[in-house]
Enzyme design. Structure first.
Site, PDB file in Angstrom:
ATOM      1  N   LYS A   3      -1.591  19.624 -10.592  1.00 59.33           N
ATOM      2  CA  LYS A   3      -2.858  19.013 -10.171  1.00 59.33           C
ATOM      3  C   LYS A   3      -2.587  17.923  -9.135  1.00 59.33           C
ATOM      4  O   LYS A   3      -1.440  17.459  -8.990  1.00 59.33           O
ATOM      5  CB  LYS A   3      -3.572  18.436 -11.392  1.00 59.33           C
TER       6      LYS A   3
ATOM      7  N   TYR B 256       0.602 -12.575   5.473  1.00 59.96           N
ATOM      8  CA  TYR B 256      -0.741 -13.094   5.199  1.00 59.96           C
ATOM      9  C   TYR B 256      -0.747 -14.011   3.978  1.00 59.96           C
ATOM     10  O   TYR B 256      -0.077 -13.741   2.975  1.00 59.96           O
ATOM     11  CB  TYR B 256      -1.702 -11.936   4.925  1.00 59.96           C
TER      12      TYR B 256
END
Ligand code: PLP
Length: 374
Positions: free
Chosen positions: A45, A266
């Site tokens: 899957k 950041y």
């Protein structure tokens, strides 16, 4: 190791994902040897947990795998196209109204989770050629599956639905000593007795990767490993002999030297406590590299660990390459998944599961499969 294939005109400033299909096949054989009395299927899957469902299914079919599990019918159609008519493909999410033609066109077997799905499939089988099906009985995960095994006493109904497999799913297989494992096993045993009484010859399946490693009582007729095929440890803190199947590398774009007190990235979250050499690489959260790895994960360059400094940006990560300084050059590749760090190491750093590390890896990574033949 250079993962880039020079014949493809692609940007070099991209992460490289190398998928080792021989490792996937060897991991499948690992489960086969652990559950020798049962058939070993494969769960493919979510594009084989991000590794490529078509390539993985083809490789495993060549290795002898005869039963595949996918989440939905579209995934099933892709696997069918890859491996041909011979294998069984079960669809774990079951079937929704209107999907009958899709199941018919690709000879998919729904996993029937509810009474109305059983009715839908009985109707489909009465009105044209349709595959057999699995019946999913919930033994304690409370997610999908029939909450009662009462319908198994209606032998006509299970026969009309073409049920050839009765399955359940473990909630805590990753935690071997969790008491729910034994409880679910006991519940599934009593369901199994009713199933075999109603449908002589029906097959039984309980275990995912972690369940296989819980021992022979959990194996029944068919096991359904997923994560272990792809190099993830089935048990929390496990050390099973499973090979890395994915290598993620990213090229260095810039090498710098920062001084005590300088900050990186950041939010200025990392502040250097000593001068060090840094490398900024082309890998970020837009590639599926989790932001939670910032300040916690590491890469490996020429055998030396390169800790991630500060936040993970959309396209970039900065690492400390002081320990590998002579090898830190623009274009050199730093490994972020492989033998070290493993997907489990990366999952611990990002406070998540190995499943999420693999399934997040995104389309901006240059993908290459090795071991496709044989
Ligand atoms: C995903 C899934 C599996 C495979 O589980 P792993 O832990 O990846 O081995 C097996 N059975 C069901 C029902 C699943 O949803």
């Amino acid at each position: 190791m250079t993962a880039h294939d020079a014949s493809t005109p692609t940007a070099l400033a991209r992460p490289r994902l190398t998928i080792d299909l021989d490792a996937v096949a060897n991991n499948w054989r690992f489960f086969q040897s652990h559950a020798a009395a049962a058939e070993t299927g494969a769960v493919v899957k979510a594009d084989a947990y991000g590794l490529g469902a078509a390539q993985v299914a083809r490789k495993l079919a060549a290795a002898g795998c005869r039963t595949f599990f996918v989440a939905n019918a579209e995934e099933g159609a892709e696997v069918r196209a890859a491996v041909g008519a011979e294998v069984a493909i079960y669809v774990l999410d079951g079937i929704l109204p209107g999907e009958q033609p899709l199941f018919r066109a690709h000879a998919l077997r729904p996993v029937l989770n509810t009474d109305w799905q059983i009715d839908l499939w009985i109707h489909a089988r009465a009105s044209g050629p349709a595959s057999t099906a699995a019946l999913h009985v919930d033994t304690g995960i409370h997610r999908l599956g029939l909450t009662s095994a009462a319908m198994l006493s209606d032998a006509d109904r299970v026969r009309a639905a073409g049920v050839d497999l009765v399955m359940s799913h473990l909630a805590c297989a990753a935690t071997p000593d969790h008491p729910l494992n034994a409880e679910q096993l006991a519940r599934f045993r009593s369901i199994a007795d009713a199933a075999v009484a109603a449908l002589p010859g029906v097959r039984l399946s309980l275990s995912n990767s972690g369940g296989v490693l819980l021992g022979a009582p959990f194996h029944f007729d068919l096991v359904r490993p997923g994560i272990g095929l792809y190099g993830g440890q089935p048990h929390d803190h496990g050390r099973a002999a499973i090979a890395a199947a994915v290598t993620l590398e990213a090229p260095i774009l810039q090498v710098s030297r920062i001084q005590t007190g300088d900050t990186v990235g950041y939010g200025a979250e990392h502040e250097a406590v000593a001068a060090c050499d840094t490398a900024t690489v082309a890998l970020g959260y837009a590639d599926g590299f989790l932001r939670m790895s910032g300040g916690r994960g590491y890469g490996v360059l020429a055998g030396a660990r390169t800790p991630i400094l500060g936040r993970v940006s959309m396209d970039l990560i900065t690492v400390d390459v002081t320990a590998a300084r002579p090898h830190a050059k623009p274009g050199a590749l730093i490994t972020f998944l492989g033998v070290d760090p493993t997907v489990d190491d990366a999952a611990r750093a990002a406070k998540t599961a190995n499943y999420e590390i693999l399934t997040r890896l995104g389309p901006r990574c240059v993908r290459r499969h090795v071991g496709e033949a044989g």
